[in-house]
Design a protein around this motif. Structure first.
Motif, PDB file in Angstrom:
ATOM      1  N   HIS A   1       0.792  -1.230   0.000  1.00 18.09           N
ATOM      2  CA  HIS A   1       0.000   0.000   0.000  1.00 18.09           C
ATOM      3  C   HIS A   1       0.825   1.281   0.000  1.00 18.09           C
ATOM      4  CE1 HIS A   1      -3.840  -2.088   0.716  1.00 18.09           C
ATOM      5  NE2 HIS A   1      -3.144  -2.895   1.508  1.00 18.09           N
TER       6      HIS A   1
ATOM      7  N   VAL B   1      -0.066   5.715  -0.138  1.00 16.18           N
ATOM      8  CA  VAL B   1      -0.112   6.518   1.092  1.00 16.18           C
ATOM      9  C   VAL B   1       0.053   7.991   0.738  1.00 16.18           C
ATOM     10  CG1 VAL B   1       0.987   6.985   3.317  1.00 16.18           C
ATOM     11  CG2 VAL B   1       0.743   4.623   2.508  1.00 16.18           C
TER      12      VAL B   1
ATOM     13  N   TRP C   1      -1.567   4.752   8.294  1.00 18.47           N
ATOM     14  CA  TRP C   1      -0.923   3.572   7.738  1.00 18.47           C
ATOM     15  C   TRP C   1      -0.210   2.817   8.847  1.00 18.47           C
ATOM     16  CZ3 TRP C   1       4.558   3.510   5.484  1.00 18.47           C
ATOM     17  CH2 TRP C   1       4.804   2.313   4.810  1.00 18.47           C
TER      18      TRP C   1
ATOM     19  N   HIS D   1      -4.336   0.500   5.598  1.00 22.86           N
ATOM     20  CA  HIS D   1      -4.197   1.875   5.111  1.00 22.86           C
ATOM     21  C   HIS D   1      -5.583   2.479   4.969  1.00 22.86           C
ATOM     22  CE1 HIS D   1      -3.704   4.542   1.344  1.00 22.86           C
ATOM     23  NE2 HIS D   1      -3.356   5.256   2.406  1.00 22.86           N
TER      24      HIS D   1
END
Length: 218
Positions: free
Chosen positions: A163, A167, A173, A190
């Motif tokens: 992920h 971000v 996160w 996330h």
């Protein structure tokens, strides 16, 4: 007559107590279920890092909690050791990272990286120097991405992140990966900063992730 009245009061008390437990167990999902043993003062089993379940042999328990807006700081627990937290006074805005020996479970290093106004070179060097077999735990706080560049994203991807490329500014996160991981890590969450869904003004809700990380055996 007094004995009859006492019996009635006792019966009523038992009925009310039973109804209360039924409501707790089946209808109130937002509360933690209260067992009779805990209500009577008996201690329930405590799992490492206060997780819901214990981990099997050759696995490490962990719990990672992101920050809440820019007010409540994150925390990282590994094998029942709190590595980063507000109480330990070792957290900061941006990314909070703990390194752990993947074989012994011993903490190696903790550090924080200001991703809004800090020097990204500090994080690049930190990630580059991580040794093979090291477990990496990450928790965001406030803003995790303003300073994040392609090199840092690639470094996190090499640690197993799926992920990190998504971000963005003020996203939350949490992530657990490892240096030398052959596949993507299953331990990652996330949540996007979205004014339509944010729980806080300008920030999404916090993330809490717990699980069992396998010990490095080779």
């Amino acid at each position: 007559m007094r004995v009859t009245g006492l019996i009635r009061y006792m019966a009523l008390f038992i009925m009310l107590l039973g109804a209360w437990f039924v409501v707790q167990m089946y209808f109130t999902r937002s509360w933690k279920a209260v067992s009779l043993r805990s209500w009577l003062g008996q201690q329930l089993p405590q799992h490492k890092c206060r997780n819901q379940k214990s981990c099997p042999q050759n696995y490490f328990a962990f719990k990672i909690i992101s920050g809440a807006a820019n007010v409540v700081g994150p925390s990282i627990c590994f094998d029942d050791m709190v590595l980063l937290s507000t109480v330990k006074n070792n957290i900061g805005r941006g990314l909070n990272i703990a390194l752990v020996n993947g074989t012994s479970g011993q903490p190696l290093k903790v550090d924080t990286f200001d991703m809004y106004s800090g020097d990204i070179k500090k994080l690049e060097t930190f990630l580059q120097e991580i040794k093979h077999g090291t477990i990496v735990l990450v928790a965001s706080y406030d803003d995790a991405a303003t300073k994040m560049n392609d090199k840092v994203r690639a470094q996190f991807a090499e640690l197993g992140s799926s992920h990190v490329n998504n971000v963005g500014f003020r996203d939350n996160w949490v992530f657990l990966g490892a240096k030398g991981l052959k596949n993507k890590s299953p331990f990652e969450e996330h949540i996007k900063n979205d004014k339509e869904t944010n729980k806080y003004d300008g920030w999404p809700e916090l993330l809490e992730m717990e699980g069992c990380a396998p010990r490095k055996m080779d």
